[in-house]
Design a protein around this motif. Sequence first.
Motif, PDB file in Angstrom:
ATOM      1  N   GLU A  49     -35.322  18.297  25.536  1.00 29.77           N
ATOM      2  CA  GLU A  49     -36.357  19.504  25.719  1.00 29.77           C
ATOM      3  C   GLU A  49     -36.310  20.550  24.814  1.00 29.77           C
ATOM      4  O   GLU A  49     -37.847  21.263  24.646  1.00 29.77           O
ATOM      5  N   GLU A  50     -35.283  21.441  23.795  1.00 26.11           N
ATOM      6  CA  GLU A  50     -35.885  21.129  23.124  1.00 26.11           C
ATOM      7  C   GLU A  50     -36.306  21.095  21.828  1.00 26.11           C
ATOM      8  O   GLU A  50     -36.931  22.080  20.247  1.00 26.11           O
ATOM      9  N   LEU A  51     -36.387  19.746  21.604  1.00 29.30           N
ATOM     10  CA  LEU A  51     -37.536  19.117  20.606  1.00 29.30           C
ATOM     11  C   LEU A  51     -39.451  18.924  20.955  1.00 29.30           C
ATOM     12  O   LEU A  51     -39.559  19.648  19.915  1.00 29.30           O
ATOM     13  N   ARG A  52     -39.202  18.975  21.872  1.00 30.48           N
ATOM     14  CA  ARG A  52     -40.550  19.255  23.133  1.00 30.48           C
ATOM     15  C   ARG A  52     -41.119  21.045  22.601  1.00 30.48           C
ATOM     16  O   ARG A  52     -42.166  21.015  22.100  1.00 30.48           O
ATOM     17  N   GLU A  53     -40.208  21.965  22.786  1.00 26.47           N
ATOM     18  CA  GLU A  53     -40.474  23.343  22.373  1.00 26.47           C
ATOM     19  C   GLU A  53     -40.603  23.438  21.396  1.00 26.47           C
ATOM     20  O   GLU A  53     -41.637  24.188  20.531  1.00 26.47           O
ATOM     21  N   THR A  54     -39.875  22.407  20.301  1.00 25.83           N
ATOM     22  CA  THR A  54     -40.399  22.713  18.395  1.00 25.83           C
ATOM     23  C   THR A  54     -41.435  22.793  18.029  1.00 25.83           C
ATOM     24  O   THR A  54     -42.400  23.030  17.300  1.00 25.83           O
ATOM     25  N   ILE A  55     -41.811  21.228  18.636  1.00 28.08           N
ATOM     26  CA  ILE A  55     -43.046  20.614  18.536  1.00 28.08           C
ATOM     27  C   ILE A  55     -44.484  21.734  18.952  1.00 28.08           C
ATOM     28  O   ILE A  55     -45.530  22.087  18.127  1.00 28.08           O
ATOM     29  N   ARG A  56     -44.573  22.171  20.248  1.00 29.69           N
ATOM     30  CA  ARG A  56     -45.171  23.088  20.729  1.00 29.69           C
ATOM     31  C   ARG A  56     -45.286  24.433  19.957  1.00 29.69           C
ATOM     32  O   ARG A  56     -45.913  24.691  19.401  1.00 29.69           O
ATOM     33  N   ALA A  57     -43.832  25.437  19.789  1.00 32.02           N
ATOM     34  CA  ALA A  57     -43.322  26.172  18.397  1.00 32.02           C
ATOM     35  C   ALA A  57     -44.611  26.270  17.283  1.00 32.02           C
ATOM     36  O   ALA A  57     -45.248  27.469  17.273  1.00 32.02           O
ATOM     37  N   ILE A  58     -44.221  25.099  17.002  1.00 35.28           N
ATOM     38  CA  ILE A  58     -44.949  24.548  14.696  1.00 35.28           C
ATOM     39  C   ILE A  58     -46.074  24.971  15.424  1.00 35.28           C
ATOM     40  O   ILE A  58     -47.104  25.131  14.807  1.00 35.28           O
ATOM     41  N   ARG A  59     -47.150  23.940  16.595  1.00 38.92           N
ATOM     42  CA  ARG A  59     -48.563  24.097  17.270  1.00 38.92           C
ATOM     43  C   ARG A  59     -48.477  25.519  17.277  1.00 38.92           C
ATOM     44  O   ARG A  59     -50.042  25.510  16.922  1.00 38.92           O
ATOM     45  N   ARG A  60     -48.312  26.060  17.747  1.00 36.09           N
ATOM     46  CA  ARG A  60     -48.893  27.855  18.081  1.00 36.09           C
ATOM     47  C   ARG A  60     -48.956  28.112  16.765  1.00 36.09           C
ATOM     48  O   ARG A  60     -49.625  28.994  16.529  1.00 36.09           O
ATOM     49  N   GLU A  61     -48.409  27.807  15.400  1.00 33.57           N
ATOM     50  CA  GLU A  61     -48.218  28.492  14.158  1.00 33.57           C
ATOM     51  C   GLU A  61     -49.299  27.914  13.424  1.00 33.57           C
ATOM     52  O   GLU A  61     -49.789  28.429  12.672  1.00 33.57           O
ATOM     53  N   THR A  62     -49.254  26.968  13.710  1.00 34.34           N
ATOM     54  CA  THR A  62     -50.934  26.418  12.167  1.00 34.34           C
ATOM     55  C   THR A  62     -51.447  24.627  13.157  1.00 34.34           C
ATOM     56  O   THR A  62     -50.207  24.170  14.154  1.00 34.34           O
ATOM     57  N   ASP A  63     -52.371  24.512  12.905  1.00 33.48           N
ATOM     58  CA  ASP A  63     -52.426  23.191  13.356  1.00 33.48           C
ATOM     59  C   ASP A  63     -52.742  21.850  12.121  1.00 33.48           C
ATOM     60  O   ASP A  63     -53.297  20.925  12.315  1.00 33.48           O
ATOM     61  N   ALA A  64     -51.482  22.532  11.050  1.00 34.09           N
ATOM     62  CA  ALA A  64     -51.559  21.229  10.098  1.00 34.09           C
ATOM     63  C   ALA A  64     -50.334  20.158  10.502  1.00 34.09           C
ATOM     64  O   ALA A  64     -49.383  20.272  11.537  1.00 34.09           O
ATOM     65  N   PRO A  65     -50.491  19.311  10.108  1.00 32.42           N
ATOM     66  CA  PRO A  65     -49.717  17.648  10.596  1.00 32.42           C
ATOM     67  C   PRO A  65     -48.572  18.187  10.081  1.00 32.42           C
ATOM     68  O   PRO A  65     -48.241  18.671   9.129  1.00 32.42           O
ATOM     69  N   PHE A  66     -47.473  17.801  10.545  1.00 33.11           N
ATOM     70  CA  PHE A  66     -45.847  16.796  10.765  1.00 33.11           C
ATOM     71  C   PHE A  66     -45.595  16.347  11.123  1.00 33.11           C
ATOM     72  O   PHE A  66     -46.225  15.738  11.588  1.00 33.11           O
ATOM     73  N   GLY A  67     -43.947  15.779  10.555  1.00 35.76           N
ATOM     74  CA  GLY A  67     -43.750  14.876  11.616  1.00 35.76           C
ATOM     75  C   GLY A  67     -42.254  15.215  11.963  1.00 35.76           C
ATOM     76  O   GLY A  67     -41.813  16.622  11.651  1.00 35.76           O
ATOM     77  N   VAL A  68     -41.207  14.453  12.219  1.00 36.74           N
ATOM     78  CA  VAL A  68     -40.539  15.196  13.535  1.00 36.74           C
ATOM     79  C   VAL A  68     -39.147  13.890  12.348  1.00 36.74           C
ATOM     80  O   VAL A  68     -39.718  12.406  12.522  1.00 36.74           O
ATOM     81  N   ASN A  69     -38.132  13.551  12.535  1.00 33.09           N
ATOM     82  CA  ASN A  69     -36.548  12.660  12.050  1.00 33.09           C
ATOM     83  C   ASN A  69     -36.282  12.362  13.754  1.00 33.09           C
ATOM     84  O   ASN A  69     -35.704  13.345  13.832  1.00 33.09           O
ATOM     85  N   VAL A  70     -36.204  10.964  13.523  1.00 28.24           N
ATOM     86  CA  VAL A  70     -35.578  10.804  14.597  1.00 28.24           C
ATOM     87  C   VAL A  70     -34.030   9.534  14.261  1.00 28.24           C
ATOM     88  O   VAL A  70     -34.314   9.511  12.894  1.00 28.24           O
TER      89      VAL A  70
END
Length: 349
Positions: A49-70
């Motif tokens: 859930e924290e990861l989901r919110e982090t992804i959406r928080a980034i999207r609220r700041e920028t529409d630039a592409p990014f990645g996630v380390n798993v």
Amino acid sequence: MRTALTGLLGCRHPIVQTGMGYVAGARLVAATSAAGGFGIVASATMTLEELRETIRAIRRETDAPFGVNVRSDAPDAGERIDLLIRERVRLASFALAPSRDLIRRCADGGVLTMPSVGARRHAEKVASWGVDAVLVQGGEGGGHTGPVPTSLLLPQVVDAVEVPVVAAGGFFDGRGLVAALAYGAAGIAMGTRFLLTSDSPVAGRVKRLYLDAPVTGTVVTTRVDGVPHRVLRTAYIDRLERSGRLTGLVRALRNAAVFRRLAGLSWPEAVGAGRAARHGRGLSWQQTLHAASTPVLLRTAMVEGRPDYGVMSAGQVTGVIDDLPSCAELIDRIMASAEETLARLRDVR
């Protein structure tokens, strides 16, 4: 500056910010990607859930592409990949080699894959499995690292695989970017340099320790989590190096229990993660417990600002860094320096 990496990831500049636990969250990743680099979220210390919110928080700041380390050995790695697919994240990066199934799952869902490697044979293996790029970290790099310096490892890997190669370990300016490109890399990745920015959430007291450290101020130890780990040399690390087996086991058990609670894992899930971590790595159960306790030690320093009781992963490059620019200032500076370096080389006769 267009390279195979910028074309693949859709970023303006061939500069990647690596996924650092408790450091590479929404704030740093959004700042990096908005500035034209490519930010990567460190998700191993987050719940789903924290990861989901982090992804959406980034999207609220920028529409630039990014990645996630798993973490490929995490019990819920599949669920995390499914989340990346649903959220249309550009890239999944992996510190440990992902399975063929995870690679295929990402490909089918439109998510690019980029594992980190520390040896030529590892790069050849994952490339044959269909990854889209590989990140090569030389021995100068912070965190888990190997004995071969970037200047020797990078050309080996570039010559061995056909996918874009990202160079990590010892990079901090435009000269390094040009050197990496000269070796055949498609870009560079930096951890410590991005940690030491004004956009990094790390406590000021901890940043000061990094800035004050000389190039000889790091040490590679196996006492943190059982495998070679480059960290800042501190009184705590010295004590850890001197501690006996029983003391180390008790400390590892206590920290592993804290991490289980922070990660929201049940004890069966935690044991399962331990078994996965041991598989193929030759770790004892004590080493596995140390590995499980590492996030707690990182959290103590990076989140709580208590460096005397925590671990601070650090590349040797910390010894040549003396300021805290914003991510935008840092990336602009690196690209300007790279252009100056290229112009100077064109004048060489």
